[in-house]
Design a protein around this motif. Structure first.
Motif, PDB file in Angstrom:
ATOM      1  N   TYR A 103      31.669  67.737  46.760  1.00 24.38           N
ATOM      2  CA  TYR A 103      32.206  69.080  47.374  1.00 24.38           C
ATOM      3  C   TYR A 103      31.857  70.306  46.551  1.00 24.38           C
ATOM      4  O   TYR A 103      32.353  70.407  45.390  1.00 24.38           O
ATOM      5  CB  TYR A 103      33.688  69.189  47.666  1.00 24.38           C
ATOM      6  N   THR A 157      32.572  73.143  46.780  1.00 28.70           N
ATOM      7  CA  THR A 157      33.669  73.955  46.772  1.00 28.70           C
ATOM      8  C   THR A 157      34.925  73.681  45.938  1.00 28.70           C
ATOM      9  O   THR A 157      35.977  74.184  45.765  1.00 28.70           O
ATOM     10  CB  THR A 157      34.346  74.372  48.398  1.00 28.70           C
ATOM     11  N   ASN A 158      34.718  72.449  45.546  1.00 28.40           N
ATOM     12  CA  ASN A 158      35.740  71.965  44.502  1.00 28.40           C
ATOM     13  C   ASN A 158      35.174  71.732  43.068  1.00 28.40           C
ATOM     14  O   ASN A 158      34.030  71.471  42.762  1.00 28.40           O
ATOM     15  CB  ASN A 158      36.067  70.262  44.844  1.00 28.40           C
ATOM     16  N   TYR A 159      35.739  72.504  41.940  1.00 30.15           N
ATOM     17  CA  TYR A 159      35.308  72.808  40.854  1.00 30.15           C
ATOM     18  C   TYR A 159      34.664  71.764  40.219  1.00 30.15           C
ATOM     19  O   TYR A 159      33.761  71.802  39.629  1.00 30.15           O
ATOM     20  CB  TYR A 159      36.291  73.650  40.074  1.00 30.15           C
ATOM     21  N   GLU A 160      35.505  70.536  40.155  1.00 31.62           N
ATOM     22  CA  GLU A 160      35.080  69.447  39.369  1.00 31.62           C
ATOM     23  C   GLU A 160      33.925  68.760  39.855  1.00 31.62           C
ATOM     24  O   GLU A 160      32.718  68.470  39.246  1.00 31.62           O
ATOM     25  CB  GLU A 160      36.131  68.417  39.143  1.00 31.62           C
ATOM     26  N   ASP A 161      33.671  68.745  41.133  1.00 37.77           N
ATOM     27  CA  ASP A 161      32.743  68.043  41.840  1.00 37.77           C
ATOM     28  C   ASP A 161      31.285  68.935  41.655  1.00 37.77           C
ATOM     29  O   ASP A 161      30.214  68.577  41.336  1.00 37.77           O
ATOM     30  CB  ASP A 161      32.789  68.010  43.525  1.00 37.77           C
ATOM     31  N   ASN A 163      39.547  74.181  51.580  1.00 36.75           N
ATOM     32  CA  ASN A 163      40.512  73.675  50.655  1.00 36.75           C
ATOM     33  C   ASN A 163      39.601  73.337  49.232  1.00 36.75           C
ATOM     34  O   ASN A 163      39.048  72.130  49.477  1.00 36.75           O
ATOM     35  CB  ASN A 163      41.415  72.315  51.380  1.00 36.75           C
ATOM     36  N   PRO A 164      39.985  73.649  48.393  1.00 36.33           N
ATOM     37  CA  PRO A 164      39.281  73.518  46.964  1.00 36.33           C
ATOM     38  C   PRO A 164      39.611  72.233  46.373  1.00 36.33           C
ATOM     39  O   PRO A 164      38.807  71.646  45.582  1.00 36.33           O
ATOM     40  CB  PRO A 164      39.554  74.696  46.306  1.00 36.33           C
ATOM     41  N   ASP A 165      40.689  71.887  46.886  1.00 32.09           N
ATOM     42  CA  ASP A 165      41.408  70.399  46.412  1.00 32.09           C
ATOM     43  C   ASP A 165      40.471  69.361  46.790  1.00 32.09           C
ATOM     44  O   ASP A 165      40.496  68.206  46.243  1.00 32.09           O
ATOM     45  CB  ASP A 165      42.892  70.321  46.474  1.00 32.09           C
ATOM     46  N   ASN A 189      37.771  66.732  47.618  1.00 30.93           N
ATOM     47  CA  ASN A 189      36.408  66.106  46.593  1.00 30.93           C
ATOM     48  C   ASN A 189      35.928  65.065  47.042  1.00 30.93           C
ATOM     49  O   ASN A 189      36.550  64.284  47.942  1.00 30.93           O
ATOM     50  CB  ASN A 189      36.941  66.471  45.186  1.00 30.93           C
ATOM     51  N   THR A 248      32.989  60.565  40.834  1.00 30.01           N
ATOM     52  CA  THR A 248      33.307  61.406  41.767  1.00 30.01           C
ATOM     53  C   THR A 248      34.503  60.312  42.790  1.00 30.01           C
ATOM     54  O   THR A 248      34.379  59.315  42.323  1.00 30.01           O
ATOM     55  CB  THR A 248      32.302  61.808  42.846  1.00 30.01           C
TER      56      THR A 248
END
Length: 194
Positions: free
Chosen positions: A156, A158-162, A94-96, A98, A128
């Motif tokens: 994460y 896989t989370n763009y912001e992280d 899940n990319p959300d 984080n 974060t």
């Protein structure tokens, strides 16, 4: 007597025990960089001495996942480290999902309180999300180390912001770990003029 910190940069450069990937970025590259910054920061503070599991980006430990983990633990135990910090980046389908979290072998232990300080300081410095500290006694590096051990999941991948935070500011993640260690040990931040 300097406090000995063993810094385990999670995963190998490639192949055996390689890490997660997200947005074309590899976990092992982030953990290498953050670990190296942490080593440099600790090395400049006379109160500490530090050792890296991966002194160079090409350093590969072991010939299987288990032997790779075993070699890191053996190095820390043989060196008689006072604390073991394993640096990782998390991943999720899940990319959300984080945030920053840490794992230790047992609650209300030295590692538990150290981990809380580290996670809090990373969150404060990098913005974060605070995910907290969890017990994972089955994790090899937590189960087999002879000193308080913390496995830190910086964010994460896989989370763009992280992901972008880890790429853009690895030094702040490293400095967060350092200040977390100081806060746990109740040591003042070193005056940079000294």
């Amino acid at each position: 007597m300097a406090i000995k910190i063993y810094i385990d940069q999670g995963h190998n450069p490639e192949g055996i025990n390689a890490g997660a990937e997200g947005f074309g970025i590899r976990e092992q590259d982030i953990t290498y960089q953050v670990g190296h910054f942490l080593f440099d920061i600790l090395s400049e503070d006379y109160r500490f001495t530090a050792r890296l599991s991966r002194p160079t980006p090409q350093t590969t430990l072991g010939y299987s996942n288990t032997s790779s983990l075993k070699e890191r633990v053996t190095q820390a135990n043989t060196w008689k480290a006072d604390y073991f910090i394993s640096i990782h980046a998390n991943a999720s389908e899940n990319p959300d999902i984080n945030g920053t979290e840490a794992y230790v072998s047992s609650a209300n232990s030295a590692a538990w309180y150290l981990a809380q300080n580290i996670v809090s300081e990373i969150v404060r410095r990098t913005s974060t999300k605070y995910n907290g500290v969890f017990t994972r006694p089955s994790l090899y590096v937590l189960k087999n180390t002879k000193m308080p051990a913390v496995l830190v999941e910086l964010g994460y991948i896989t989370n763009y912001e992280d992901n972008q935070r880890m790429i853009d500011n690895p030094y702040q993640f490293a400095y967060g770990i350092y200040v977390g260690i100081l806060n746990y040990l109740e040591l003042p931040q070193k005056n940079t003029d000294l």
